[in-house]
Structure formats: structure tokens, C-alpha cells
Motif scaffolding. Structure first.
Motif, mmCIF file in Angstrom:
data_model
loop_
_atom_site.group_PDB
_atom_site.id
_atom_site.type_symbol
_atom_site.label_atom_id
_atom_site.label_comp_id
_atom_site.label_asym_id
_atom_site.label_seq_id
_atom_site.Cartn_x
_atom_site.Cartn_y
_atom_site.Cartn_z
ATOM 1 N N UNK A 87 10.872 -15.047 9.513
ATOM 2 C CA UNK A 87 11.341 -16.062 10.063
ATOM 3 C C UNK A 87 12.083 -16.998 9.064
ATOM 4 N N UNK A 88 13.164 -17.720 9.463
ATOM 5 C CA UNK A 88 13.580 -18.695 8.495
ATOM 6 C C UNK A 88 12.924 -20.068 8.806
ATOM 7 N N UNK A 89 12.041 -20.113 9.811
ATOM 8 C CA UNK A 89 11.579 -21.350 9.832
ATOM 9 C C UNK A 89 10.429 -21.743 8.716
ATOM 10 N N UNK A 90 10.458 -23.136 8.317
ATOM 11 C CA UNK A 90 9.752 -23.649 7.253
ATOM 12 C C UNK A 90 8.326 -23.295 7.512
ATOM 13 N N UNK A 91 7.673 -22.879 6.505
ATOM 14 C CA UNK A 91 6.076 -22.531 6.569
ATOM 15 C C UNK A 91 5.455 -23.883 6.778
ATOM 16 N N UNK A 96 1.819 -26.774 10.845
ATOM 17 C CA UNK A 96 1.515 -27.887 11.630
ATOM 18 C C UNK A 96 1.887 -27.721 13.196
ATOM 19 N N UNK A 97 2.806 -26.995 13.572
ATOM 20 C CA UNK A 97 2.761 -26.357 14.841
ATOM 21 C C UNK A 97 1.485 -26.011 15.721
ATOM 22 N N UNK A 98 0.817 -24.904 14.647
ATOM 23 C CA UNK A 98 -0.311 -24.501 15.174
ATOM 24 C C UNK A 98 -1.633 -25.595 15.120
ATOM 25 N N UNK A 99 -1.746 -26.477 13.986
ATOM 26 C CA UNK A 99 -2.514 -27.293 13.758
ATOM 27 C C UNK A 99 -2.679 -28.598 14.871
ATOM 28 N N UNK A 100 -1.428 -29.012 15.167
ATOM 29 C CA UNK A 100 -1.249 -30.074 16.255
ATOM 30 C C UNK A 100 -1.768 -29.513 17.600
ATOM 31 N N UNK A 101 -1.446 -28.288 17.862
ATOM 32 C CA UNK A 101 -1.563 -27.479 19.097
ATOM 33 C C UNK A 101 -3.308 -27.434 19.163
ATOM 34 N N UNK A 143 -9.515 -29.801 10.038
ATOM 35 C CA UNK A 143 -10.160 -28.828 10.260
ATOM 36 C C UNK A 143 -9.489 -27.584 10.717
ATOM 37 N N UNK A 144 -8.511 -27.892 11.493
ATOM 38 C CA UNK A 144 -7.533 -26.758 11.928
ATOM 39 C C UNK A 144 -6.830 -26.096 10.806
ATOM 40 N N UNK A 145 -6.371 -27.037 9.876
ATOM 41 C CA UNK A 145 -5.471 -26.592 8.777
ATOM 42 C C UNK A 145 -6.317 -25.837 7.912
ATOM 43 N N UNK A 146 -7.571 -26.358 7.664
ATOM 44 C CA UNK A 146 -8.542 -25.673 6.528
ATOM 45 C C UNK A 146 -8.961 -24.420 7.285
ATOM 46 N N UNK A 147 -9.174 -24.244 8.636
ATOM 47 C CA UNK A 147 -9.486 -22.988 9.132
ATOM 48 C C UNK A 147 -8.433 -21.915 9.075
ATOM 49 N N UNK A 148 -7.237 -22.325 9.417
ATOM 50 C CA UNK A 148 -6.171 -21.353 9.228
ATOM 51 C C UNK A 148 -5.974 -20.832 7.734
ATOM 52 N N UNK A 149 -6.057 -21.696 6.555
ATOM 53 C CA UNK A 149 -6.173 -21.457 5.426
ATOM 54 C C UNK A 149 -7.237 -20.396 5.016
#
Length: 243
Positions: A87-91, A96-101, A143-149
């Protein structure tokens, strides 16, 4: 397309998925709610609801946002992650979209728990509770950002046991159920090394209507630093794994 627009689209997509799976939102708060209903009346004889509910809110954050990486695991198995790679979307927008959700889900769960606390007799300062919810939502971002990483750097079958095992000691070391000042000196010192104790103490102070205190300042500072570090790490991992 701008980065905020991309983030908003990803946020809406993930939030719609979460809303279609309402059972998941409710299930994420079931365990803390049971503690509130079954353990709360006993705890209230030796402490206060204003002490217990903040502890359960931190538990919700660890159980909900801390396990947000499950979304990455499912996307990897279903092939969605492969499509994201092209996808051309910025990583950073994808992350951030996932994290904010995930943070929004945490906020809904926290409000449910706070409402139950008030129904059972909690008399926390309302303005302080609102400020605490903002702080907890920010904690959810980290926490969400770290969990995704972590989910991107670990075998899918290991994510659940590893993260579930980590959550229990972190909840206990935060002092969610009993003040760590009652613990042996070494355990109290170990607890102070975890960020969640400082966040929890700040939330408890806010529930009491205390704002301009060293405890609150420390909790806010720890949460901000944690969020910056975790989002930075998560973005770098997302960039590398989805390059």
C-alpha cells in the motif's frame, strides 16, 4: 493523501471492526469487572473504592491495549499484512490508526468500569476522573504501539502466551490490588522501576481531586515519555517489517 487523512481512514476501519465485535470489547473488561463486583466489597472494608478502581483501570489498560498486537497476528494469518506491504500509505499512519483505535476501545472499557464503580459507591472527584481517563488513554497509545511492535517481531503462536505471562506480574507490581509500600523493600524498589506504578499513583491522586502534586506530575511525565518511546519504536518496526 496527507498523513492525518490516512491515519483517520485506518482508525475508522479498525474501529468499525471493533464495533462489529462488541463481545470483544465487553470481554476485555470482564475480568476487572468481576474483581470490582466480587473483590470490591471485601476491599472496601480495608481500603476505598477510589483506591481499587484506579488499580483495575490499569489492569484494563494492560489487558486491552497491551494485547492489541493480536490484530497484527490475525492480519498476518489472513494475508492482510501482506497487502499492507504494497500500500502507498505511510507506515506511521498505518500504525497510528491501529493504535488510536485500540486506545478508543480502552477508553470505552474504562468508562464502563468507572460507571460500575460509581454505582457501587465510589465517590471520586469527577473532574479528576476525566483527567485520569485522558491519562489512561495516552497510556493505551504507548501499550498498543509496543504490543504491535512485539507482534511483528515474534512468532504468532508465541504472542498470546508471552504477553499474557507478562501482564500478570506487571499488574501486581503496579500495586493495583495492594499498596506496594506494604511489600518487602526489594519488591517495593522493583515496583518503582515499572512505569505502571507511577501512572497508577497519579490516577489515584486524580480520583481524589489532587492535581498539582509531584505524584501527578511524575505519572504524566512517565506516560508521555512512554508514549513517545513506544510510538517511535513501533513506527520503526512497522517501517522495517512492511518495507
Amino acid at each position: 493523501m496527507s498523513a492525518p487523512r490516512e491515519t483517520w481512514i485506518v482508525f475508522l476501519h479498525n474501529t468499525r471492526i471493533a464495533l462489529r465485535q462488541r463481545a470483544g470489547i465487553v470481554f476485555g473488561v470482564v475480568q476487572p469487572m468481576l474483581y470490582l463486583l466480587l473483590f470490591g466489597p471485601i476491599f472496601a472494608t480495608i481500603g476505598t473504592w477510589e483506591t481499587l478502581v484506579p488499580g483495575l483501570l490499569v489492569q484494563v489498560a494492560l489487558l486491552s491495549a497491551g494485547l492489541a498486537g493480536f490484530g497484527i497476528v490475525f492480519d498476518a494469518r489472513s494475508g492482510v499484512l501482506e497487502r499492507l506491504r504494497v500500500t502507498p500509505a505511510r507506515r506511521v499512519s498505518l500504525l497510528l490508526g491501529r493504535v488510536l483505535s485500540s486506545s478508543t476501545t480502552l477508553l470505552v472499557q474504562s468508562v464502563m468500569l468507572v460507571a460500575a464503580g460509581y454505582a457501587l459507591g465510589m465517590r471520586a472527584n469527577l473532574l479528576g476522573v476525566l483527567a485520569a481517563l485522558v491519562l489512561l488513554t495516552l497510556l493505551g497509545v504507548s501499550l498498543a504501539a509496543l504490543s504491535n511492535a512485539i507482534a511483528l517481531n515474534i512468532a504468532p503462536e508465541l504472542f498470546a502466551p508471552v504477553m499474557s505471562t507478562a501482564v500478570v506480574p506487571l499488574v501486581l507490581l503496579s500495586g493495583a490490588f495492594l499498596p506496594m509500600s506494604m511489600a518487602p523493600a526489594w519488591l517495593d524498589a522493583l515496583s518503582r522501576l515499572t512505569p505502571f506504578r507511577h501512572v497508577l499513583e497519579a490516577v489515584r491522586s486524580l480520583f481524589l481531586g489532587e492535581y498539582a502534586t509531584g505524584t501527578v506530575v511524575a505519572g504524566v511525565a512517565v506516560t508521555l515519555v512512554m508514549s513517545i518511546v513506544c510510538v517511535t519504536v513501533g513506527t520503526r518496526v512497522f517501517n522495517r517489517e512492511n518495507a
